[in-house]
Scaffold this active site. Structure first.
Site: not given
Length: 306
Positions: A174, A182, A187, A191, A217
């Site tokens: 994770d 984020n 975003h 990404d 994630e």
């Protein structure tokens, strides 16, 4: 780099050599295989996995209908597209062929252009099906396998390891503080972070391993036939490599760069328990790593029931 698709593989099955030669001449741009009897056709189909089979019906040993029936009963050869090509041009013969699972039916005498078109159509349909299948099993953002594919592979590997008795290891990962990253960076940057982490994981694992985006994630690795020390070494290699990306955490008063936490589990696979036990244990270890400060991994073994 331009990807060149391999030439399609066509198996022609006919007890008349002259018919095979005539049809083969139409497909100079294909890899052409041939068989002059049903039993040989079944052998070649199983070993060579052709894209399409052009199958005569009237043969002396095993007729085309029986060949088709056997091919469709075998999980390995079932997806092969079969086109009957026969002097039997009546409705009943054609209906029977299609009921047995053939994709098309061509009556002799045939037009070479029609035969070529019908075979090409089956090749295009096969490619489309394969592309759709690949899309359904791939995470669009990271290009790794998706959760659906992971679930399928975990079941397969668990069953295989029950038979082999070898160690199966699993790593659950994770990205630390990803929600805050984020929210702070947006975003698009989020990404990009996911894609970079995915790229590292894909490059760190061995050819026999399997990596997927588990969700959000989180990422997961299946390490077949891997003992505990080996799994821990791979986890540390992944952790270090991701930290080495030096993805800045600017604006987040937590850490200077993106890090990850991991849970590592190893055990024997037994019929009496579920493969999801591996995931649950890895998840428990992952969150232990997070509670202990992140940017680390915790590892454990699953003890045998016996």
């Amino acid at each position: 780099m331009l990807m060149i698709e391999p030439r399609p593989r066509l198996l022609i099955v006919d007890d008349e050599i002259s018919n095979i030669e005539l049809i083969a001449g139409i497909f100079s741009d294909y890899n052409v295989l041939f068989a002059t009897n049903g039993e040989r056709a079944l052998e070649i189909a199983a070993s060579e996995n052709p894209d399409v089979i052009l199958l005569d019906i009237l043969m002396p040993d095993v007729d085309g209908y029986e060949v088709c029936r056997r091919l469709k009963l075998d999980k390995k050869t079932r997806p092969i597209s079969i086109i009957f090509i026969s002097v039997l041009g009546d409705v009943a013969s054609e209906t029977l062929g299609l009921e047995l699972g053939a994709m098309d039916y061509i009556s002799k005498p045939f037009s070479p252009a029609i035969v070529k078109m019908r075979v090409n159509n089956q090749i295009e349909l096969k490619r489309t099906r394969e592309q759709l299948t690949q899309l359904s099993l791939t995470d669009a953002l990271t290009k790794l396998a998706n959760r659906r594919y992971f679930d399928k592979v975990l079941l397969q590997e668990y069953a295989r390891h029950i038979r082999s008795g070898g160690n199966l290891s699993l790593i659950l990962l994770d990205i630390d503080h990803f929600k805050k990253f984020n929210d702070s960076h947006g975003h698009i940057c989020g990404d990009s972070c996911l894609q970079q982490v995915a790229s590292v994981m894909g490059s760190m694992i061995r050819s026999t391993d399997f990596v997927a985006r588990y969700g959000g994630e989180e990422f997961v690795c299946i390490l077949p036939e891997t003992k505990h020390e080996g799994a821990k070494a791979i986890a540390e290699k992944i952790r270090t490599a991701i930290a080495g990306l030096k993805i800045a955490q600017d604006g987040i008063d937590i850490t200077d760069q993106v890090t990850v936490s991991l849970g590592v589990v190893t055990g024997n696979c037994e019929p009496s328990r579920s493969p999801l036990m591996f995931v649950a244990k890895a998840d428990e270890l992952l969150y232990k790593a997070k509670s202990e400060g992140r940017n680390s991994f915790f590892a454990a073994t699953i003890q045998s029931d016996t």
